[in-house]
Write a protein that holds these residues in place. Structure first.
Motif, PDB file in Angstrom:
ATOM      1  N   LEU A  16       0.875  -1.175   0.000  1.00 48.96           N
ATOM      2  CA  LEU A  16       0.000   0.000   0.000  1.00 48.96           C
ATOM      3  C   LEU A  16       0.907   1.217   0.000  1.00 48.96           C
ATOM      4  O   LEU A  16       1.725   1.365   0.902  1.00 48.96           O
ATOM      5  CB  LEU A  16      -0.877   0.034   1.247  1.00 48.96           C
ATOM      6  N   ASP A  18       1.599   5.602  -1.041  1.00 46.73           N
ATOM      7  CA  ASP A  18       1.050   6.899  -1.384  1.00 46.73           C
ATOM      8  C   ASP A  18       1.730   7.425  -2.643  1.00 46.73           C
ATOM      9  O   ASP A  18       2.570   6.760  -3.232  1.00 46.73           O
ATOM     10  CB  ASP A  18       1.181   7.868  -0.213  1.00 46.73           C
ATOM     11  N   VAL A  54      -6.465   1.875  -4.030  1.00 47.53           N
ATOM     12  CA  VAL A  54      -6.632   1.875  -2.576  1.00 47.53           C
ATOM     13  C   VAL A  54      -7.871   2.690  -2.233  1.00 47.53           C
ATOM     14  O   VAL A  54      -7.996   3.839  -2.639  1.00 47.53           O
ATOM     15  CB  VAL A  54      -5.398   2.483  -1.887  1.00 47.53           C
ATOM     16  N   ARG A  59      -5.952   3.299   4.104  1.00 52.59           N
ATOM     17  CA  ARG A  59      -4.688   3.746   4.685  1.00 52.59           C
ATOM     18  C   ARG A  59      -4.889   4.504   5.997  1.00 52.59           C
ATOM     19  O   ARG A  59      -3.918   4.930   6.617  1.00 52.59           O
ATOM     20  CB  ARG A  59      -3.927   4.632   3.691  1.00 52.59           C
ATOM     21  N   ILE A  62      -2.787   3.368   9.004  1.00 58.03           N
ATOM     22  CA  ILE A  62      -1.369   3.659   8.810  1.00 58.03           C
ATOM     23  C   ILE A  62      -1.094   5.139   9.059  1.00 58.03           C
ATOM     24  O   ILE A  62      -0.172   5.504   9.800  1.00 58.03           O
ATOM     25  CB  ILE A  62      -0.938   3.259   7.383  1.00 58.03           C
ATOM     26  N   GLU A  63      -1.899   5.993   8.429  1.00 59.73           N
ATOM     27  CA  GLU A  63      -1.725   7.434   8.613  1.00 59.73           C
ATOM     28  C   GLU A  63      -1.988   7.834  10.062  1.00 59.73           C
ATOM     29  O   GLU A  63      -1.356   8.749  10.583  1.00 59.73           O
ATOM     30  CB  GLU A  63      -2.645   8.207   7.665  1.00 59.73           C
TER      31      GLU A  63
END
Length: 126
Positions: A16, A18, A54, A59, A62-63
């Motif tokens: 995954l 960005d 995604v 996410r 994670i963020e």
């Protein structure tokens, strides 16, 4: 990726990522290694590319951890002069994040095991 491979002996099946990580060079390298990239495709998305996209909430955990590390543990306030010192600070903060998570899970499991010890058989109540 190489650190992951050294630690586990293989590359992950899916990544995954960005926008910053999704350069053409990185995409090519991942494709050569057989690693599936879950990120926004370059150019106009095809029907196949849309299925690998995604979703907005995927996410978030994670963020959220990055936010916790920055705001709660001061990762955004590291002002070391040397690269190795900065990396040591970052590694220490990540270690603390992992220890806090493990401590919470350990307390949860200790609570379940203590509950089993406290259970009283129904026959003894009569």
């Amino acid at each position: 990726m190489e650190n992951y491979r050294e630690r586990f002996g293989f590359y992950p099946a899916k990544v995954l990522a960005d926008k910053l990580y999704c350069s053409r060079e990185n995409r090519k390298w991942l494709k050569e290694k057989g690693i599936k990239l879950a990120a926004k495709p370059l150019g106009r998305p095809s029907a196949k590319a849309v299925e690998n996209h995604v979703s907005p909430g995927e996410r978030n955990p994670i963020e959220g951890k990055f936010g916790q590390a920055k705001n709660g543990y001061g990762m955004n306030r590291i002002r070391a002069r040397l690269k190795n010192t900065s990396q040591s600070w970052i590694a220490s903060i990540i270690l603390v994040l992992n220890l806090v998570k493990l401590a919470g899970e350990a307390l949860l499991w200790m609570g379940f095991s203590a509950w089993e010890d406290l259970k009283v058989p129904m026959e003894s109540l009569n």
